[in-house]
Scaffold this motif. Structure first.
Motif, short mmCIF file in Angstrom:
data_model
loop_
_atom_site.label_atom_id
_atom_site.label_comp_id
_atom_site.label_asym_id
_atom_site.label_seq_id
_atom_site.Cartn_x
_atom_site.Cartn_y
_atom_site.Cartn_z
N ARG A 1 69.60 55.59 106.82
CA ARG A 1 70.60 54.86 107.66
C ARG A 1 70.91 55.98 108.70
NH1 ARG A 1 75.16 53.03 103.32
NH2 ARG A 1 76.30 52.66 105.57
N PRO A 2 71.52 55.70 109.86
CA PRO A 2 71.90 56.40 110.64
C PRO A 2 72.86 57.37 110.13
CG PRO A 2 72.34 54.31 111.62
CD PRO A 2 71.76 54.22 109.98
N GLY A 3 72.79 58.76 110.79
CA GLY A 3 73.68 59.82 110.43
C GLY A 3 75.32 59.52 110.62
N LEU A 4 76.18 60.11 110.17
CA LEU A 4 77.38 60.08 110.28
C LEU A 4 78.00 59.91 111.82
CD1 LEU A 4 80.32 59.52 109.19
CD2 LEU A 4 80.61 61.93 108.68
N ARG A 5 77.65 61.06 112.55
CA ARG A 5 77.79 61.26 113.98
C ARG A 5 77.46 59.83 114.65
NH1 ARG A 5 78.29 66.91 115.88
NH2 ARG A 5 77.86 68.03 113.94
N HIS A 6 76.49 59.38 114.38
CA HIS A 6 76.05 58.04 115.37
C HIS A 6 76.73 56.99 114.68
CE1 HIS A 6 72.72 55.65 117.16
NE2 HIS A 6 73.03 54.84 116.45
N ARG A 7 77.14 56.73 113.61
CA ARG A 7 77.92 55.69 112.96
C ARG A 7 79.23 55.82 113.57
NH1 ARG A 7 77.45 55.35 106.56
NH2 ARG A 7 78.74 53.36 107.14
N VAL A 8 79.77 57.12 113.68
CA VAL A 8 81.36 57.34 114.42
C VAL A 8 81.06 56.63 115.71
CG1 VAL A 8 82.76 58.58 114.82
CG2 VAL A 8 81.97 58.62 112.54
N LEU A 9 80.25 57.11 116.40
CA LEU A 9 80.07 56.74 117.75
C LEU A 9 79.81 55.46 118.00
CD1 LEU A 9 79.72 57.61 120.78
CD2 LEU A 9 76.93 57.85 120.31
N ASP A 10 79.39 54.78 117.21
CA ASP A 10 79.10 53.05 117.16
C ASP A 10 80.44 52.47 117.01
OD1 ASP A 10 76.24 53.44 117.79
OD2 ASP A 10 75.73 52.73 115.54
N VAL A 11 81.23 53.05 116.21
CA VAL A 11 82.60 52.43 115.91
C VAL A 11 83.28 52.74 117.08
CG1 VAL A 11 84.82 52.85 114.42
CG2 VAL A 11 82.41 52.60 113.54
N ALA A 12 83.45 53.85 117.67
CA ALA A 12 84.32 54.22 118.89
C ALA A 12 83.91 53.36 119.97
CB ALA A 12 84.03 55.74 119.22
N THR A 13 82.47 53.04 120.17
CA THR A 13 82.11 52.56 121.31
C THR A 13 82.38 50.87 121.14
OG1 THR A 13 79.75 53.75 121.70
CG2 THR A 13 79.95 51.48 122.64
N ALA A 14 82.43 50.39 120.00
CA ALA A 14 82.75 49.02 119.48
C ALA A 14 84.48 48.97 119.72
CB ALA A 14 82.51 48.61 118.09
N ALA A 15 85.20 49.89 119.50
CA ALA A 15 86.62 49.90 119.79
C ALA A 15 87.00 49.94 121.09
CB ALA A 15 87.28 50.93 118.75
N GLY B 1 90.78 49.92 125.75
CA GLY B 1 91.08 50.16 127.03
C GLY B 1 90.66 51.55 127.37
N TRP B 2 90.20 52.21 126.68
CA TRP B 2 89.56 53.70 126.99
C TRP B 2 88.69 53.97 125.94
CZ3 TRP B 2 91.55 56.27 122.85
CH2 TRP B 2 92.69 55.76 122.23
N SER B 3 87.92 55.05 126.29
CA SER B 3 86.98 55.48 125.18
C SER B 3 87.68 56.60 124.49
CB SER B 3 85.83 56.17 125.83
OG SER B 3 85.07 54.90 126.43
N LEU C 1 91.35 53.60 114.60
CA LEU C 1 91.17 53.00 116.10
C LEU C 1 91.87 51.62 116.08
CD1 LEU C 1 87.70 54.60 117.25
CD2 LEU C 1 89.97 55.25 117.76
N ALA C 2 91.51 50.73 115.22
CA ALA C 2 92.06 49.36 115.33
C ALA C 2 93.41 49.14 115.16
CB ALA C 2 91.63 48.65 113.96
N ASN C 3 94.05 50.43 114.44
CA ASN C 3 95.57 50.49 114.62
C ASN C 3 96.08 51.06 115.81
OD1 ASN C 3 96.17 49.50 111.94
ND2 ASN C 3 96.08 51.51 110.94
N VAL C 4 95.43 51.91 116.36
CA VAL C 4 95.91 52.25 117.85
C VAL C 4 95.86 51.17 118.63
CG1 VAL C 4 95.18 53.82 119.58
CG2 VAL C 4 94.87 54.54 117.32
#
Length: 134
Positions: A3-17, A22-24, A53-56
Motif C-alpha cells: 500500500r502507499p506510504g502514510l505521507r502519500h495517503r495523508v496527501l490524498d486525504v488533504a487533496t480530496a478535502a 476552499g483552501w489547501s 479536515l471534514a470537521n473543519v
C-alpha cells in the motif's frame, strides 16, 4: 501488493478535502513515519486526518489550516489545526469525533479538541509509540 506510504495517503486525504475547505491544508511530517507506521496504524492516522479536515470544512469557517504528524521516540501525534471559529463551548461529541476518541483509547492514547491560539480549533490525537509496545 504494498500500500502507499502514510505521507502519500495523508496527501490524498488533504487533496480530496481541498474543495470543501476552499483552501489547501498545509502538511508537515516529523520522524520516519513511512518507515515505522504499519498499515493498521496508518489506517487510524488517515481516519483522524479525514475526520479532522471534514470537521473543519463543516464547522470552522476557517481560512487556513495545518495537519502535522510527528513520530518521536515514544509517541505518535496527529494535529489538525485551523484558524476558524474555535471549538463549541459545550461540545456534543459526534459519531466521528467519538470514533477518533475510541481509536486513541484502543491504543492507550488520548484525543482532544482544544482552542487554538490565537483563534481556531486544535485537534490532538496522541498514542504511545516505540519499543515498549506489545
Amino acid at each position: 501488493v504494498q500500500r502507499p506510504g502514510l505521507r502519500h495517503r495523508v496527501l490524498d486525504v488533504a487533496t480530496a478535502a481541498t474543495p470543501a475547505l476552499g483552501w489547501s491544508p498545509r502538511l508537515s511530517f516529523a520522524g520516519a513515519v513511512d518507515l515505522f507506521v504499519d498499515d493498521d496504524l496508518a489506517d487510524d492516522v488517515v481516519a483522524v486526518v479525514r475526520e479532522g479536515l471534514a470537521n473543519v470544512a463543516r464547522h470552522a469557517g476557517a481560512g487556513r489550516g495545518d495537519v502535522r504528524i510527528e513520530l518521536t521516540g515514544d509517541r505518535l501525534v496527529v494535529v489538525v489545526e485551523d484558524d476558524g471559529a474555535g471549538p463549541p463551548a459545550h461540545p456534543e461529541r459526534s459519531s466521528g469525533t467519538q470514533n477518533l476518541a475510541d481509536r486513541a483509547a484502543a491504543r492507550g492514547g488520548t484525543f482532544a479538541l482544544l482552542p487554538a491560539e490565537p483563534a481556531g480549533t486544535r485537534l490532538e490525537w496522541t498514542i504511545p509509540f516505540g519499543e515498549e509496545e506489545p
